[in-house]
Enzyme design. Structure first.
Site, PDB file in Angstrom:
ATOM      1  N   LYS A  13       0.866  -1.094   0.041  1.00 58.70           N
ATOM      2  CA  LYS A  13      -0.013  -0.135   0.046  1.00 58.70           C
ATOM      3  C   LYS A  13       0.868   1.212  -0.124  1.00 58.70           C
ATOM      4  O   LYS A  13       0.768   2.124  -0.797  1.00 58.70           O
ATOM      5  CB  LYS A  13      -0.972   0.052   1.198  1.00 58.70           C
ATOM      6  CG  LYS A  13      -1.786  -1.313   1.136  1.00 58.70           C
ATOM      7  CD  LYS A  13      -2.874  -1.000   2.482  1.00 58.70           C
ATOM      8  CE  LYS A  13      -2.328  -0.896   3.699  1.00 58.70           C
ATOM      9  NZ  LYS A  13      -1.577  -2.398   4.159  1.00 58.70           N
ATOM     10  N   ARG A 160      11.428  -1.084  10.630  1.00 60.89           N
ATOM     11  CA  ARG A 160      10.142  -0.785  11.511  1.00 60.89           C
ATOM     12  C   ARG A 160      10.286  -1.651  12.725  1.00 60.89           C
ATOM     13  O   ARG A 160      10.465  -3.097  12.617  1.00 60.89           O
ATOM     14  CB  ARG A 160       8.866  -0.790  10.921  1.00 60.89           C
ATOM     15  CG  ARG A 160       8.448   0.221  10.120  1.00 60.89           C
ATOM     16  CD  ARG A 160       7.224   0.135   9.029  1.00 60.89           C
ATOM     17  NE  ARG A 160       6.052  -0.645   9.659  1.00 60.89           N
ATOM     18  CZ  ARG A 160       4.906  -0.512   9.402  1.00 60.89           C
ATOM     19  NH1 ARG A 160       4.688  -0.095   8.089  1.00 60.89           N
ATOM     20  NH2 ARG A 160       4.037  -1.061  10.087  1.00 60.89           N
ATOM     21  N   ARG A 171      -0.308  -8.453  13.646  1.00 65.26           N
ATOM     22  CA  ARG A 171      -0.836  -7.527  12.615  1.00 65.26           C
ATOM     23  C   ARG A 171      -1.809  -8.243  11.771  1.00 65.26           C
ATOM     24  O   ARG A 171      -3.008  -7.918  11.105  1.00 65.26           O
ATOM     25  CB  ARG A 171       0.192  -6.825  12.188  1.00 65.26           C
ATOM     26  CG  ARG A 171       0.619  -5.752  12.944  1.00 65.26           C
ATOM     27  CD  ARG A 171       2.161  -5.432  12.258  1.00 65.26           C
ATOM     28  NE  ARG A 171       2.305  -4.819  11.171  1.00 65.26           N
ATOM     29  CZ  ARG A 171       3.340  -4.702  10.487  1.00 65.26           C
ATOM     30  NH1 ARG A 171       4.648  -5.423  10.869  1.00 65.26           N
ATOM     31  NH2 ARG A 171       3.611  -4.091   9.600  1.00 65.26           N
TER      32      ARG A 171
HETATM   33  P1  AMP Z   1       0.867   0.615   9.060  1.00 59.84           P
HETATM   34  O1  AMP Z   1       2.033   1.536   8.810  1.00 59.84           O
HETATM   35  O2  AMP Z   1      -0.607   0.955   8.394  1.00 59.84           O
HETATM   36  O3  AMP Z   1       1.025  -0.979   9.164  1.00 59.84           O
HETATM   37  O4  AMP Z   1       0.563   0.896  10.772  1.00 59.84           O
HETATM   38  C1  AMP Z   1       1.568   0.639  11.715  1.00 59.84           C
HETATM   39  C2  AMP Z   1       0.597   0.449  12.850  1.00 59.84           C
HETATM   40  O5  AMP Z   1      -0.120   1.683  13.172  1.00 59.84           O
HETATM   41  C3  AMP Z   1      -0.633  -0.731  12.908  1.00 59.84           C
HETATM   42  O6  AMP Z   1      -0.134  -2.066  13.034  1.00 59.84           O
HETATM   43  C4  AMP Z   1      -1.414  -0.130  14.036  1.00 59.84           C
HETATM   44  O7  AMP Z   1      -0.729  -0.205  15.331  1.00 59.84           O
HETATM   45  C5  AMP Z   1      -1.433   1.262  13.955  1.00 59.84           C
HETATM   46  N1  AMP Z   1      -2.370   1.642  12.861  1.00 59.84           N
HETATM   47  C6  AMP Z   1      -1.947   2.406  11.836  1.00 59.84           C
HETATM   48  N2  AMP Z   1      -3.213   3.023  11.145  1.00 59.84           N
HETATM   49  C7  AMP Z   1      -4.380   2.418  11.756  1.00 59.84           C
HETATM   50  C8  AMP Z   1      -5.768   2.509  11.940  1.00 59.84           C
HETATM   51  N3  AMP Z   1      -6.313   3.008  10.916  1.00 59.84           N
HETATM   52  N4  AMP Z   1      -6.326   1.916  12.897  1.00 59.84           N
HETATM   53  C9  AMP Z   1      -5.789   1.416  14.088  1.00 59.84           C
HETATM   54  N5  AMP Z   1      -4.461   1.382  14.269  1.00 59.84           N
HETATM   55  C10 AMP Z   1      -3.704   1.867  13.139  1.00 59.84           C
END
Ligand code: AMP
Length: 215
Positions: A13, A160, A171
């Site tokens: 994404k 990360r 996740r």
């Molecule tokens: P990502 O970079 O999108 O993989 O997000 C990393 C982490 O941020 C996720 O594993 C959640 O802990 C938190 N996170 C990001 N976006 C959301 C969302 N829309 N709702 C809840 N937690 C989020």
């Protein structure tokens, strides 16, 4: 045009969102990036979410909806790519209400389809340039042999904190339990556009461009 990129962690994404911002001048709204920025700068909210994020769990709907609302207020012209948001049905409902309130529409939800084995392999191999954010992958797109970022020449690369197998398992479970119902939700609204997320980055980008040109 406002779109959502929907898919499990590691589906690509962020990579595709970056391409869309470059090619179409769209604005990437990644709640993950916003939360990591808050975490790294040590704000009160950042401190609150740090452990939750590292464990791979979702932070509260209230926090991420608030972050998105701020961005919608700040960019009344729209043109958003929602990347990693919404992740729950409550967030999807809230996004619909926020777009209505701002006189904006949701034009497409790109569902990036990939299989789980590919996700684990991609995520445990990925890193990012600390300077410009360009993404790399030890297998499919290694850091150049001279150790310099191909885009900005930066020499520091970061992984990360949640890109490890244990967080990843959580996740993925969070994705299947809480986020995958959004596939049916947006299908029922006639917005869902599935693409094959398993190809080369350029091929996936081409497929997404074709979908968006037809919207
Ligand atoms: P990502 O970079 O999108 O993989 O997000 C990393 C982490 O941020 C996720 O594993 C959640 O802990 C938190 N996170 C990001 N976006 C959301 C969302 N829309 N709702 C809840 N937690 C989020």
């Amino acid at each position: 045009m406002n779109i959502i990129l929907l898919g499990p962690p590691g589906a690509g994404k962020g990579t595709q969102a970056r391409i869309l911002t470059e090619k179409r001048g769209m604005i990437q709204l990644s709640t993950g990036d916003m939360l990591r920025a808050a975490k790294n700068s040590g704000t009160e909210m950042g401190k609150k979410v740090a452990a939750i994020m590292d464990a791979g769990q979702l932070v509260t709907d209230e926090i991420v909806i608030g972050l998105i609302e701020e961005q919608l207020d700040a960019h009344p012209e729209g043109g958003f790519i929602f990347d990693g948001f919404p992740r729950t049905l409550a967030q999807a409902d809230a996004l619909g209400a926020l777009l209505d309130k701002h006189g904006m529409t949701l034009d497409a939800v790109i569902e990036m389809r990939v299989d789980d084995d590919a996700l684990v392999a991609r995520i445990t191999a990925r890193s990012t340039c600390a300077t410009c954010g360009e993404g790399y992958n030890d297998i499919s797109k290694p850091i150049p042999a001279d150790g310099k970022c191909a885009v900005c020449g930066g020499t520091e690369f970061i992984r990360r904190a949640d890109d490890n197998e244990e967080s990843l398992r959580t996740r993925l479970m969070e994705y299947y339990k809480k986020t995958s119902p959004l596939i049916g939700y947006y299908y029922a609204k006639g917005k869902l556009k599935p693409v094959n997320g398993l190809g080369e980055i350029d091929e996936v980008a081409k497929e997404i461009a074709g979908v968006l040109d037809a919207v």
